[in-house]
Design a protein around this motif. Structure first.
Motif, PDB file in Angstrom:
ATOM      1  N   UNK A 117       0.811  -1.192   0.000  1.00 18.77           N
ATOM      2  CA  UNK A 117       0.000   0.000   0.000  1.00 18.77           C
ATOM      3  C   UNK A 117       0.856   1.258   0.000  1.00 18.77           C
ATOM      4  N   UNK A 118       1.994   1.217   0.730  1.00 20.66           N
ATOM      5  CA  UNK A 118       2.856   2.382   0.821  1.00 20.66           C
ATOM      6  C   UNK A 118       3.457   2.753  -0.524  1.00 20.66           C
ATOM      7  N   UNK A 119       3.677   1.752  -1.399  1.00 17.70           N
ATOM      8  CA  UNK A 119       4.306   2.054  -2.683  1.00 17.70           C
ATOM      9  C   UNK A 119       3.354   2.819  -3.615  1.00 17.70           C
ATOM     10  N   UNK A 120       2.061   2.814  -3.334  1.00 19.91           N
ATOM     11  CA  UNK A 120       1.098   3.556  -4.155  1.00 19.91           C
ATOM     12  C   UNK A 120       0.857   4.970  -3.626  1.00 19.91           C
ATOM     13  N   UNK A 121       1.269   5.232  -2.396  1.00 16.70           N
ATOM     14  CA  UNK A 121       1.012   6.536  -1.787  1.00 16.70           C
ATOM     15  C   UNK A 121       1.728   7.666  -2.527  1.00 16.70           C
ATOM     16  N   UNK A 122       2.987   7.486  -2.837  1.00 12.91           N
ATOM     17  CA  UNK A 122       3.777   8.512  -3.539  1.00 12.91           C
ATOM     18  C   UNK A 122       3.184   8.861  -4.901  1.00 12.91           C
ATOM     19  N   UNK A 123       2.972   7.863  -5.769  1.00 11.50           N
ATOM     20  CA  UNK A 123       2.373   8.168  -7.074  1.00 11.50           C
ATOM     21  C   UNK A 123       0.964   8.755  -6.960  1.00 11.50           C
ATOM     22  N   UNK A 124       0.186   8.271  -5.981  1.00 16.11           N
ATOM     23  CA  UNK A 124      -1.165   8.808  -5.804  1.00 16.11           C
ATOM     24  C   UNK A 124      -1.109  10.274  -5.375  1.00 16.11           C
ATOM     25  N   UNK A 125      -0.174  10.601  -4.505  1.00 15.14           N
ATOM     26  CA  UNK A 125      -0.005  11.984  -4.066  1.00 15.14           C
ATOM     27  C   UNK A 125       0.418  12.867  -5.233  1.00 15.14           C
ATOM     28  N   UNK A 126       1.369  12.397  -6.050  1.00 16.18           N
ATOM     29  CA  UNK A 126       1.811  13.154  -7.224  1.00 16.18           C
ATOM     30  C   UNK A 126       0.638  13.362  -8.189  1.00 16.18           C
ATOM     31  N   UNK A 127      -0.146  12.324  -8.432  1.00 16.44           N
ATOM     32  CA  UNK A 127      -1.301  12.429  -9.331  1.00 16.44           C
ATOM     33  C   UNK A 127      -2.321  13.426  -8.789  1.00 16.44           C
ATOM     34  N   UNK A 128      -2.570  13.396  -7.490  1.00 19.77           N
ATOM     35  CA  UNK A 128      -3.533  14.319  -6.882  1.00 19.77           C
ATOM     36  C   UNK A 128      -3.047  15.764  -6.998  1.00 19.77           C
ATOM     37  N   UNK A 129      -1.772  15.993  -6.688  1.00 20.00           N
ATOM     38  CA  UNK A 129      -1.213  17.349  -6.781  1.00 20.00           C
ATOM     39  C   UNK A 129      -1.248  17.829  -8.233  1.00 20.00           C
ATOM     40  N   UNK A 130      -0.875  16.969  -9.165  1.00 19.21           N
ATOM     41  CA  UNK A 130      -0.901  17.315 -10.586  1.00 19.21           C
ATOM     42  C   UNK A 130      -2.334  17.613 -11.041  1.00 19.21           C
ATOM     43  N   UNK A 131      -3.273  16.784 -10.620  1.00 20.90           N
ATOM     44  CA  UNK A 131      -4.679  17.005 -10.973  1.00 20.90           C
ATOM     45  C   UNK A 131      -5.200  18.336 -10.450  1.00 20.90           C
ATOM     46  N   UNK A 132      -4.864  18.660  -9.218  1.00 11.13           N
ATOM     47  CA  UNK A 132      -5.283  19.939  -8.625  1.00 11.13           C
ATOM     48  C   UNK A 132      -4.643  21.100  -9.368  1.00 11.13           C
ATOM     49  N   UNK A 133      -3.369  20.973  -9.713  1.00 13.41           N
ATOM     50  CA  UNK A 133      -2.669  22.041 -10.430  1.00 13.41           C
ATOM     51  C   UNK A 133      -3.271  22.268 -11.821  1.00 13.41           C
ATOM     52  N   UNK A 134      -3.559  21.186 -12.532  1.00 13.01           N
ATOM     53  CA  UNK A 134      -4.169  21.307 -13.864  1.00 13.01           C
ATOM     54  C   UNK A 134      -5.563  21.925 -13.745  1.00 13.01           C
ATOM     55  N   UNK A 135      -6.327  21.472 -12.773  1.00 11.40           N
ATOM     56  CA  UNK A 135      -7.667  22.018 -12.558  1.00 11.40           C
ATOM     57  C   UNK A 135      -7.598  23.531 -12.274  1.00 11.40           C
ATOM     58  N   UNK A 136      -6.693  23.934 -11.397  1.00 11.55           N
ATOM     59  CA  UNK A 136      -6.546  25.354 -11.054  1.00 11.55           C
ATOM     60  C   UNK A 136      -6.115  26.164 -12.277  1.00 11.55           C
ATOM     61  N   UNK A 137      -5.206  25.634 -13.082  1.00 13.71           N
ATOM     62  CA  UNK A 137      -4.755  26.334 -14.291  1.00 13.71           C
ATOM     63  C   UNK A 137      -5.913  26.520 -15.278  1.00 13.71           C
ATOM     64  N   UNK A 138      -6.717  25.493 -15.443  1.00 13.62           N
ATOM     65  CA  UNK A 138      -7.861  25.600 -16.357  1.00 13.62           C
ATOM     66  C   UNK A 138      -8.855  26.641 -15.850  1.00 13.62           C
ATOM     67  N   UNK A 139      -9.155  26.623 -14.568  1.00 11.89           N
ATOM     68  CA  UNK A 139     -10.090  27.589 -13.984  1.00 11.89           C
ATOM     69  C   UNK A 139      -9.547  29.009 -14.143  1.00 11.89           C
ATOM     70  N   UNK A 140      -8.263  29.183 -13.945  1.00 11.55           N
ATOM     71  CA  UNK A 140      -7.655  30.513 -14.022  1.00 11.55           C
ATOM     72  C   UNK A 140      -7.546  31.014 -15.467  1.00 11.55           C
ATOM     73  N   UNK A 141      -7.164  30.144 -16.399  1.00 12.74           N
ATOM     74  CA  UNK A 141      -6.888  30.560 -17.778  1.00 12.74           C
ATOM     75  C   UNK A 141      -8.108  30.539 -18.712  1.00 12.74           C
TER      76      UNK A 141
END
Length: 160
Positions: free
Chosen positions: A1-25
């Motif tokens: 389970x721990x080996x999926x935490x890092x990639x899941x966190x990166x995916x979540x942060x990336x998803x939030x960043x893309x979402x924020x960029x779309x909302x802003x732009x």
């Protein structure tokens, strides 16, 4: 389970960043496209142009009201250091004069109430240098639209 935490966190942060960029732009992209589209249809910078009567074959935006006649003016205050004189000619029916900034925000709307309305638009009272001014008038029939077409000739959007 721990080996999926890092990639899941990166995916979540990336998803939030893309979402924020779309909302802003997105608003800037939408307004740039509308500004360009109006120019391609012949709407001048600092001049009103009446759109054709709204029908499925003439609409260029999603769901414009077929009961309204629209006149648009593109503005660029960087080319108008002393501002713009905007005048909506008097009309007996419903009419409104609306100002939209570069982020699609409606920052001022004036109702006609059967009288001519005049606004001086400057850098001090506009959130952005570029935007669109829209006049809407009630014109549900061809006859009403023709009346609006005559009245719209007296609308003004010009550099002071």
């Amino acid at each position: 389970m721990k080996r999926f935490f890092g990639p899941a966190l990166v995916a979540a942060v990336l998803g939030i960043a893309v979402h924020a960029a779309i909302i802003y732009l997105s608003p800037q992209f939408i307004m740039d496209r509308a500004y360009t589209m109006l120019g391609e249809r012949g709407t001048p910078v600092h001049g009103f142009q009446l759109s054709p009567q709204m029908r499925p074959d003439t609409q260029s935006v999603v769901r414009p009201s077929p009961d309204l006649a629209y006149s648009g003016c593109r503005f660029d205050l960087s080319q108008a250091p002393d501002g713009l004189l905007v005048r909506m000619a008097a009309f007996d029916g419903y009419s409104s004069l609306s100002f939209f900034d570069a982020q699609t925000n409606n920052f001022l709307t004036v109702r006609g109430n059967g009288e001519a309305q005049e606004v001086t638009l400057t850098r001090e009272n506009s959130p952005s240098d570029k935007g669109i001014i829209l006049i809407r008038r009630l014109a549900p029939t061809e006859e009403d639209y023709m009346k609006v077409a005559e009245i719209a000739k007296s609308d003004i959007c010009e550099v002071q």
